[in-house]
Write a protein that holds these residues in place. Structure first.
Motif, PDB file in Angstrom:
ATOM      1  N   VAL A 144       9.205  10.763  48.906  1.00 45.51           N
ATOM      2  CA  VAL A 144       8.718  10.378  47.584  1.00 45.51           C
ATOM      3  C   VAL A 144       9.412   9.079  47.214  1.00 45.51           C
ATOM      4  O   VAL A 144      10.635   9.050  47.061  1.00 45.51           O
ATOM      5  CB  VAL A 144       9.054  11.455  46.522  1.00 45.51           C
ATOM      6  CG1 VAL A 144       8.495  11.041  45.169  1.00 45.51           C
ATOM      7  CG2 VAL A 144       8.497  12.805  46.929  1.00 45.51           C
ATOM      8  N   PRO A 146       8.726   5.030  45.032  1.00 40.66           N
ATOM      9  CA  PRO A 146       7.813   4.251  44.186  1.00 40.66           C
ATOM     10  C   PRO A 146       6.893   3.346  45.008  1.00 40.66           C
ATOM     11  O   PRO A 146       5.699   3.284  44.778  1.00 40.66           O
ATOM     12  CB  PRO A 146       8.762   3.429  43.297  1.00 40.66           C
ATOM     13  CG  PRO A 146      10.070   4.141  43.365  1.00 40.66           C
ATOM     14  CD  PRO A 146      10.136   4.772  44.722  1.00 40.66           C
ATOM     15  N   ARG A 161       3.682  15.207  40.947  1.00 42.96           N
ATOM     16  CA  ARG A 161       3.693  15.415  39.494  1.00 42.96           C
ATOM     17  C   ARG A 161       4.938  16.204  39.107  1.00 42.96           C
ATOM     18  O   ARG A 161       5.136  17.319  39.575  1.00 42.96           O
ATOM     19  CB  ARG A 161       2.433  16.177  39.061  1.00 42.96           C
ATOM     20  CG  ARG A 161       1.134  15.458  39.411  1.00 42.96           C
ATOM     21  CD  ARG A 161      -0.084  16.300  39.022  1.00 42.96           C
ATOM     22  NE  ARG A 161      -1.333  15.640  39.367  1.00 42.96           N
ATOM     23  CZ  ARG A 161      -1.918  15.735  40.564  1.00 42.96           C
ATOM     24  NH1 ARG A 161      -1.358  16.489  41.504  1.00 42.96           N
ATOM     25  NH2 ARG A 161      -3.046  15.100  40.812  1.00 42.96           N
ATOM     26  N   TYR A 162       5.755  15.610  38.272  1.00 46.78           N
ATOM     27  CA  TYR A 162       6.935  16.305  37.762  1.00 46.78           C
ATOM     28  C   TYR A 162       6.564  17.067  36.486  1.00 46.78           C
ATOM     29  O   TYR A 162       5.688  16.636  35.723  1.00 46.78           O
ATOM     30  CB  TYR A 162       8.046  15.303  37.445  1.00 46.78           C
ATOM     31  CG  TYR A 162       8.839  14.888  38.657  1.00 46.78           C
ATOM     32  CD1 TYR A 162      10.086  15.422  38.922  1.00 46.78           C
ATOM     33  CD2 TYR A 162       8.329  13.961  39.555  1.00 46.78           C
ATOM     34  CE1 TYR A 162      10.810  15.049  40.036  1.00 46.78           C
ATOM     35  CE2 TYR A 162       9.036  13.580  40.673  1.00 46.78           C
ATOM     36  CZ  TYR A 162      10.280  14.126  40.910  1.00 46.78           C
ATOM     37  OH  TYR A 162      10.988  13.758  42.023  1.00 46.78           O
ATOM     38  N   PRO A 239       9.353  18.601  40.618  1.00 48.59           N
ATOM     39  CA  PRO A 239       7.942  18.489  41.014  1.00 48.59           C
ATOM     40  C   PRO A 239       7.207  19.798  40.752  1.00 48.59           C
ATOM     41  O   PRO A 239       7.788  20.885  40.859  1.00 48.59           O
ATOM     42  CB  PRO A 239       8.025  18.188  42.517  1.00 48.59           C
ATOM     43  CG  PRO A 239       9.372  17.569  42.708  1.00 48.59           C
ATOM     44  CD  PRO A 239      10.267  18.255  41.726  1.00 48.59           C
ATOM     45  N   ARG A 260       2.938  11.981  31.957  1.00 47.51           N
ATOM     46  CA  ARG A 260       3.111  12.021  33.416  1.00 47.51           C
ATOM     47  C   ARG A 260       4.553  11.597  33.694  1.00 47.51           C
ATOM     48  O   ARG A 260       4.942  10.466  33.404  1.00 47.51           O
ATOM     49  CB  ARG A 260       2.115  11.071  34.096  1.00 47.51           C
ATOM     50  CG  ARG A 260       2.136  11.119  35.605  1.00 47.51           C
ATOM     51  CD  ARG A 260       0.850  10.514  36.167  1.00 47.51           C
ATOM     52  NE  ARG A 260       0.629   9.163  35.678  1.00 47.51           N
ATOM     53  CZ  ARG A 260       1.037   8.059  36.303  1.00 47.51           C
ATOM     54  NH1 ARG A 260       1.673   8.150  37.453  1.00 47.51           N
ATOM     55  NH2 ARG A 260       0.792   6.869  35.790  1.00 47.51           N
ATOM     56  N   SER A 262       8.176  11.178  36.014  1.00 47.04           N
ATOM     57  CA  SER A 262       8.609  10.827  37.369  1.00 47.04           C
ATOM     58  C   SER A 262      10.087  10.470  37.362  1.00 47.04           C
ATOM     59  O   SER A 262      10.582   9.856  36.412  1.00 47.04           O
ATOM     60  CB  SER A 262       7.800   9.634  37.900  1.00 47.04           C
ATOM     61  OG  SER A 262       8.324   9.176  39.126  1.00 47.04           O
ATOM     62  N   GLY A 265       9.556   8.681  42.004  1.00 44.09           N
ATOM     63  CA  GLY A 265       8.292   8.053  42.364  1.00 44.09           C
ATOM     64  C   GLY A 265       7.157   9.020  42.111  1.00 44.09           C
ATOM     65  O   GLY A 265       7.370  10.215  41.900  1.00 44.09           O
ATOM     66  N   THR A 266       5.942   8.499  42.136  1.00 42.85           N
ATOM     67  CA  THR A 266       4.786   9.326  41.827  1.00 42.85           C
ATOM     68  C   THR A 266       3.890   9.563  43.037  1.00 42.85           C
ATOM     69  O   THR A 266       2.833  10.175  42.903  1.00 42.85           O
ATOM     70  CB  THR A 266       3.947   8.669  40.711  1.00 42.85           C
ATOM     71  OG1 THR A 266       3.541   7.355  41.139  1.00 42.85           O
ATOM     72  CG2 THR A 266       4.747   8.543  39.431  1.00 42.85           C
ATOM     73  N   GLN A 267       4.293   9.077  44.214  1.00 41.71           N
ATOM     74  CA  GLN A 267       3.478   9.265  45.414  1.00 41.71           C
ATOM     75  C   GLN A 267       4.341   9.776  46.573  1.00 41.71           C
ATOM     76  O   GLN A 267       5.510   9.410  46.694  1.00 41.71           O
ATOM     77  CB  GLN A 267       2.818   7.958  45.850  1.00 41.71           C
ATOM     78  CG  GLN A 267       1.752   7.432  44.897  1.00 41.71           C
ATOM     79  CD  GLN A 267       0.537   8.333  44.821  1.00 41.71           C
ATOM     80  OE1 GLN A 267       0.135   8.746  43.732  1.00 41.71           O
ATOM     81  NE2 GLN A 267      -0.052   8.654  45.952  1.00 41.71           N
TER      82      GLN A 267
END
Length: 304
Positions: A144, A146, A161-162, A239, A260, A262, A265-267
């Motif tokens: 994970v 950014p 998704r946190y 997460p 949303r 984080s 990172g989100t990906q």
């Protein structure tokens, strides 16, 4: 110039310095340096620029490296063809996965893959460190982050998704945060990077905010964090896959769902070296994991 010399050059440049190349080749550093000097004499040009920390190719060194890499890949393909005659797919895949995502999401995928391809050896590391992702000859790393490093191939495994959450018992006794700033004074249960101030980034439409956190319990082990949340030790920031089963059965409640959130990172990305010709085992594993990640993302969209 012979194949052994080209192999030595490839190992030096892949390792990044002579000491690491010597460790991988199980040779002394002096021996590696001697053979490199002999190769450069035979070519009549400098192939590697040495500094105290790095070994980088010259222009001709880079060309020879590419030739050596191509030869190594062809040899590996030939070995695979010979070893797999009359057998199922064989080989070895060494991968590094995050502790939480690896245990809570990927473990079922890895077991399924192993059942499908019993001849492939899976060597799995569970770790969260960001630096040197592909050290020690790791074929694939899942992280994970950014933004993926530009020097690696990055395959998207989907969003992370946190959620801010707490046990039902904690929520009934203490209540849940209703504003982002409420997280600053709350007893937080989450992961953090050692030596760095912990900040949560929050997104809502075009708005972006950051909140500094002072957690009461920090760990890289997400299974332990889940236990702590269920025990009512505070507000979890983890997460969604860490507590999704607990949320479904009502044991854990979420809050601030309009944001949303984080931390790291989100990906989620699958990372690997761009200049390596993967074995059939590694290629098969990559496609298998990508398929499972796409199916998981599609299932989440359908459930939303």
């Amino acid at each position: 110039m012979d194949l052994q010399s080209l192999t030595l050059l490839v190992e030096i440049l892949d390792a990044g310095n002579l000491s690491e190349a010597a460790r991988r080749l199980k040779m002394s550093r002096a021996n590696v340096s001697y053979h490199l000097n002999q190769l450069e004499r035979s070519v009549g040009a400098q192939l590697v620029r040495r500094t105290t920390r790095r070994a980088e190719p010259t222009e001709i060194g880079q060309r020879l490296y590419q030739h050596g890499l191509a030869i190594q890949n062809e040899l590996q393909a030939a070995r695979e063809s010979a070893s797999s005659l009359g057998q199922g797919l064989v080989g070895r895949v060494r991968l590094s996965v995050p502790s939480g995502y690896g245990q809570l999401v990927m473990s079922d995928w890895l077991i399924e893959f192993k059942r499908m391809y019993p001849g492939i050896v899976l060597d799995v590391l569970f770790e969260n460190r960001i630096q040197d992702l592909l050290r020690d000859e790791v074929d694939i790393a899942v992280r994970v982050i950014p933004e993926p490093p530009q020097n690696l191939v990055a395959r998207d495994l989907g969003p992370v998704r946190y959620v801010a959450c707490a046990s039902r018992a904690y929520a009934q006794e203490h209540g849940l945060p209703t504003q982002l700033d409420d997280l600053q004074g709350a007893p937080m249960v989450t992961a953090a990077v050692i030596g760095r101030q912990l900040r949560v980034a929050a997104y809502q439409g075009e708005e972006r905010r950051e909140v500094v956190l002072e957690p009461t319990l920090v760990s890289e082990n997400f299974l332990f964090l889940r236990q702590a949340i269920l025990a009512g030790l505070g507000i979890g920031l983890v997460p969604d896959y860490v507590v999704q089963d607990d949320v479904r059965r009502g044991a854990v409640l979420t809050t601030l769902d309009d944001w949303r959130l984080s931390i790291f990172g989100t990906q989620m990305f699958m990372l690997y070296m761009p200049n390596r010709q993967h074995t059939r085992a590694t290629r098969t594993f990559i496609e298998f994991i990508l398929e499972r990640a796409r199916a998981r993302a599609a299932g989440e969209v359908a459930a939303a």
